[in-house]
Design a protein around this motif. Structure first.
Motif, PDB file in Angstrom:
ATOM      1  N   LYS A  90       0.827  -1.212   0.000  1.00  0.00           N
ATOM      2  CA  LYS A  90       0.000   0.000   0.000  1.00  0.00           C
ATOM      3  C   LYS A  90       0.860   1.261   0.000  1.00  0.00           C
ATOM      4  O   LYS A  90       0.419   2.308  -0.410  1.00  0.00           O
ATOM      5  N   ARG A  91       2.060   1.145   0.511  1.00  0.00           N
ATOM      6  CA  ARG A  91       2.937   2.299   0.620  1.00  0.00           C
ATOM      7  C   ARG A  91       3.905   2.321  -0.546  1.00  0.00           C
ATOM      8  O   ARG A  91       4.207   1.298  -1.130  1.00  0.00           O
ATOM      9  N   LEU A  92       4.425   3.495  -0.840  1.00  0.00           N
ATOM     10  CA  LEU A  92       5.341   3.624  -1.966  1.00  0.00           C
ATOM     11  C   LEU A  92       6.648   2.883  -1.700  1.00  0.00           C
ATOM     12  O   LEU A  92       7.068   2.049  -2.478  1.00  0.00           O
ATOM     13  N   PHE A  93       7.293   3.177  -0.585  1.00  0.00           N
ATOM     14  CA  PHE A  93       8.548   2.511  -0.243  1.00  0.00           C
ATOM     15  C   PHE A  93       8.392   1.839   1.107  1.00  0.00           C
ATOM     16  O   PHE A  93       8.378   2.489   2.150  1.00  0.00           O
ATOM     17  N   GLU A  94       8.286   0.523   1.086  1.00  0.00           N
ATOM     18  CA  GLU A  94       7.994  -0.275   2.278  1.00  0.00           C
ATOM     19  C   GLU A  94       9.111  -0.227   3.319  1.00  0.00           C
ATOM     20  O   GLU A  94       8.861  -0.386   4.498  1.00  0.00           O
ATOM     21  N   PHE A  95      10.331  -0.018   2.884  1.00  0.00           N
ATOM     22  CA  PHE A  95      11.475  -0.092   3.791  1.00  0.00           C
ATOM     23  C   PHE A  95      11.583   1.107   4.734  1.00  0.00           C
ATOM     24  O   PHE A  95      12.182   1.011   5.803  1.00  0.00           O
ATOM     25  N   SER A  96      11.014   2.250   4.349  1.00  0.00           N
ATOM     26  CA  SER A  96      11.359   3.492   5.040  1.00  0.00           C
ATOM     27  C   SER A  96      10.851   3.572   6.484  1.00  0.00           C
ATOM     28  O   SER A  96      11.623   3.935   7.383  1.00  0.00           O
ATOM     29  N   LEU A  97       9.606   3.256   6.754  1.00  0.00           N
ATOM     30  CA  LEU A  97       9.101   3.372   8.119  1.00  0.00           C
ATOM     31  C   LEU A  97       9.838   2.434   9.081  1.00  0.00           C
ATOM     32  O   LEU A  97      10.283   2.893  10.147  1.00  0.00           O
ATOM     33  N   PRO A  98      10.022   1.150   8.753  1.00  0.00           N
ATOM     34  CA  PRO A  98      10.803   0.308   9.676  1.00  0.00           C
ATOM     35  C   PRO A  98      12.218   0.835   9.911  1.00  0.00           C
ATOM     36  O   PRO A  98      12.740   0.751  11.023  1.00  0.00           O
ATOM     37  N   MET A  99      12.834   1.407   8.878  1.00  0.00           N
ATOM     38  CA  MET A  99      14.181   1.960   9.045  1.00  0.00           C
ATOM     39  C   MET A  99      14.159   3.181   9.967  1.00  0.00           C
ATOM     40  O   MET A  99      15.018   3.322  10.835  1.00  0.00           O
ATOM     41  N   PHE A 100      13.187   4.077   9.772  1.00  0.00           N
ATOM     42  CA  PHE A 100      13.094   5.248  10.654  1.00  0.00           C
ATOM     43  C   PHE A 100      12.817   4.813  12.098  1.00  0.00           C
ATOM     44  O   PHE A 100      13.401   5.356  13.039  1.00  0.00           O
ATOM     45  N   GLU A 101      11.925   3.840  12.276  1.00  0.00           N
ATOM     46  CA  GLU A 101      11.612   3.366  13.631  1.00  0.00           C
ATOM     47  C   GLU A 101      12.837   2.735  14.289  1.00  0.00           C
ATOM     48  O   GLU A 101      13.121   2.975  15.463  1.00  0.00           O
ATOM     49  N   HIS A 102      13.549   1.935  13.542  1.00  0.00           N
ATOM     50  CA  HIS A 102      14.739   1.285  14.079  1.00  0.00           C
ATOM     51  C   HIS A 102      15.824   2.311  14.393  1.00  0.00           C
ATOM     52  O   HIS A 102      16.479   2.247  15.435  1.00  0.00           O
TER      53      HIS A 102
ATOM     54  N   GLY B 255       7.332   4.755 -12.646  1.00  0.00           N
ATOM     55  CA  GLY B 255       8.315   5.419 -13.487  1.00  0.00           C
ATOM     56  C   GLY B 255       7.814   6.797 -13.841  1.00  0.00           C
ATOM     57  O   GLY B 255       6.655   7.129 -13.642  1.00  0.00           O
ATOM     58  N   HIS B 256       8.675   7.593 -14.366  1.00  0.00           N
ATOM     59  CA  HIS B 256       8.307   8.958 -14.715  1.00  0.00           C
ATOM     60  C   HIS B 256       8.855   9.262 -16.101  1.00  0.00           C
ATOM     61  O   HIS B 256      10.051   9.168 -16.326  1.00  0.00           O
ATOM     62  N   ASP B 257       7.986   9.598 -16.978  1.00  0.00           N
ATOM     63  CA  ASP B 257       8.270   9.986 -18.361  1.00  0.00           C
ATOM     64  C   ASP B 257       9.744   9.977 -18.765  1.00  0.00           C
ATOM     65  O   ASP B 257      10.414  11.011 -18.751  1.00  0.00           O
ATOM     66  N   GLY B 258      10.217   8.832 -19.128  1.00  0.00           N
ATOM     67  CA  GLY B 258      11.556   8.721 -19.680  1.00  0.00           C
ATOM     68  C   GLY B 258      12.692   8.765 -18.681  1.00  0.00           C
ATOM     69  O   GLY B 258      13.857   8.781 -19.067  1.00  0.00           O
ATOM     70  N   VAL B 259      12.401   8.793 -17.379  1.00  0.00           N
ATOM     71  CA  VAL B 259      13.463   8.782 -16.377  1.00  0.00           C
ATOM     72  C   VAL B 259      13.879   7.333 -16.159  1.00  0.00           C
ATOM     73  O   VAL B 259      13.050   6.494 -15.812  1.00  0.00           O
ATOM     74  N   PRO B 260      15.134   7.024 -16.381  1.00  0.00           N
ATOM     75  CA  PRO B 260      15.586   5.642 -16.176  1.00  0.00           C
ATOM     76  C   PRO B 260      15.392   5.196 -14.723  1.00  0.00           C
ATOM     77  O   PRO B 260      15.528   6.006 -13.798  1.00  0.00           O
ATOM     78  N   VAL B 261      15.065   3.934 -14.541  1.00  0.00           N
ATOM     79  CA  VAL B 261      14.837   3.387 -13.205  1.00  0.00           C
ATOM     80  C   VAL B 261      16.048   3.629 -12.315  1.00  0.00           C
ATOM     81  O   VAL B 261      15.905   4.021 -11.152  1.00  0.00           O
ATOM     82  N   GLU B 262      17.244   3.433 -12.837  1.00  0.00           N
ATOM     83  CA  GLU B 262      18.442   3.586 -12.012  1.00  0.00           C
ATOM     84  C   GLU B 262      18.609   5.025 -11.525  1.00  0.00           C
ATOM     85  O   GLU B 262      19.073   5.268 -10.412  1.00  0.00           O
ATOM     86  N   PHE B 263      18.200   5.984 -12.336  1.00  0.00           N
ATOM     87  CA  PHE B 263      18.238   7.384 -11.900  1.00  0.00           C
ATOM     88  C   PHE B 263      17.287   7.585 -10.715  1.00  0.00           C
ATOM     89  O   PHE B 263      17.644   8.215  -9.722  1.00  0.00           O
TER      90      PHE B 263
ATOM     91  N   ALA C 140       9.117  11.888  -1.799  1.00  0.00           N
ATOM     92  CA  ALA C 140       9.616  10.879  -2.735  1.00  0.00           C
ATOM     93  C   ALA C 140       8.613  10.641  -3.857  1.00  0.00           C
ATOM     94  O   ALA C 140       8.995  10.532  -5.031  1.00  0.00           O
ATOM     95  N   ALA C 141       7.340  10.556  -3.513  1.00  0.00           N
ATOM     96  CA  ALA C 141       6.291  10.338  -4.525  1.00  0.00           C
ATOM     97  C   ALA C 141       6.276  11.494  -5.534  1.00  0.00           C
ATOM     98  O   ALA C 141       6.192  11.272  -6.742  1.00  0.00           O
ATOM     99  N   LYS C 142       6.377  12.715  -5.033  1.00  0.00           N
ATOM    100  CA  LYS C 142       6.413  13.867  -5.940  1.00  0.00           C
ATOM    101  C   LYS C 142       7.660  13.845  -6.798  1.00  0.00           C
ATOM    102  O   LYS C 142       7.624  14.174  -7.985  1.00  0.00           O
ATOM    103  N   GLY C 143       8.776  13.476  -6.181  1.00  0.00           N
ATOM    104  CA  GLY C 143      10.066  13.473  -6.881  1.00  0.00           C
ATOM    105  C   GLY C 143      10.121  12.527  -8.059  1.00  0.00           C
ATOM    106  O   GLY C 143      10.817  12.786  -9.040  1.00  0.00           O
TER     107      GLY C 143
END
Length: 195
Positions: free
Chosen positions: A92-104, A145-153, A189-192
């Motif tokens: 449901k969340r965009l990046f699943e790792f972030s909240l557990p990392m912030f909590e830890h 993805g965002h209009d032509g932005v490579p995944v690695e970017f 992050a979602a906006k970015g």
């Protein structure tokens, strides 16, 4: 507060004595990092902290770097398990790792401050690489993805932003609780990436 990694899966797949010794060594490494930084820690330091002999250490790990990799793997797996066991909905969340990392990071500030302060250190690099892989997987699985932005970017953008925010939050002690920092990170992050 002494940090210990939550372990639930190793006891059934390997001998309990082996699991116990590995846990002692991993916990010793985690305890020493805030005191000395990873680069300054020796195998003797780890053995002394874990109260095991050098031969026992080398029975389980080839060197300090092998212990570091195993510790990171177990530790990150424990964060993922905690998220699922806490009933947090995944997907449901965009990046699943972030909240557990912030909590830890909030619970073990000195450890994370030491990890983030040692840029160029192998443990910092390994943490960054594991977060990169997690972000890359989530972007691909969720087809973000965002209009032509490579995944690695996008991966580099998100990981850089996350680590910068985490380091700022720990250093400044901004008074923001983990959930609020995560909410702000998620929105930015979602906006970015145009999600």
């Amino acid at each position: 507060m002494t940090m210990k990694i939550e372990r639930t899966d190793g006891a059934n797949t390997i001998d309990r004595r082996v699991a116990r010794t590995r846990a002692l060594l991993q916990d010793a490494l985690i305890a020493l990092i805030p005191e000395r930084g990873y680069a300054a820690i020796t195998v003797d330091d780890i053995c002394r902290q874990a109260n095991v002999g050098r031969s026992t250490f080398y029975t389980h790990y080839a060197d300090k770097d092998a212990l570091r990799s195993a510790t990171m793997e177990v530790h990150l797996r424990s964060l993922s398990r905690r998220r699922v066991s806490d009933g947090q909905e995944t997907g449901k969340r965009l990046f699943e790792f972030s909240l557990p990392m912030f909590e830890h990071a909030n619970a073990f500030r000195s450890l994370h401050h030491a990890l983030l302060a040692t840029s160029g250190d192998t443990i910092h690099d390994e943490l960054r690489e594991r977060i990169r892989r997690t972000v890359r997987t989530e972007l691909v699985e969720k087809r973000i993805g965002h209009d032509g932005v490579p995944v690695e970017f996008a991966v580099q953008f998100i990981v850089g932003a996350f680590l910068a925010v985490l380091a700022w939050w720990l250093a400044e002690d901004a008074g923001l609780p983990p959930a609020q920092v995560d909410d702000l990170f998620q929105r930015m992050a979602a906006k970015g990436i145009g999600a």
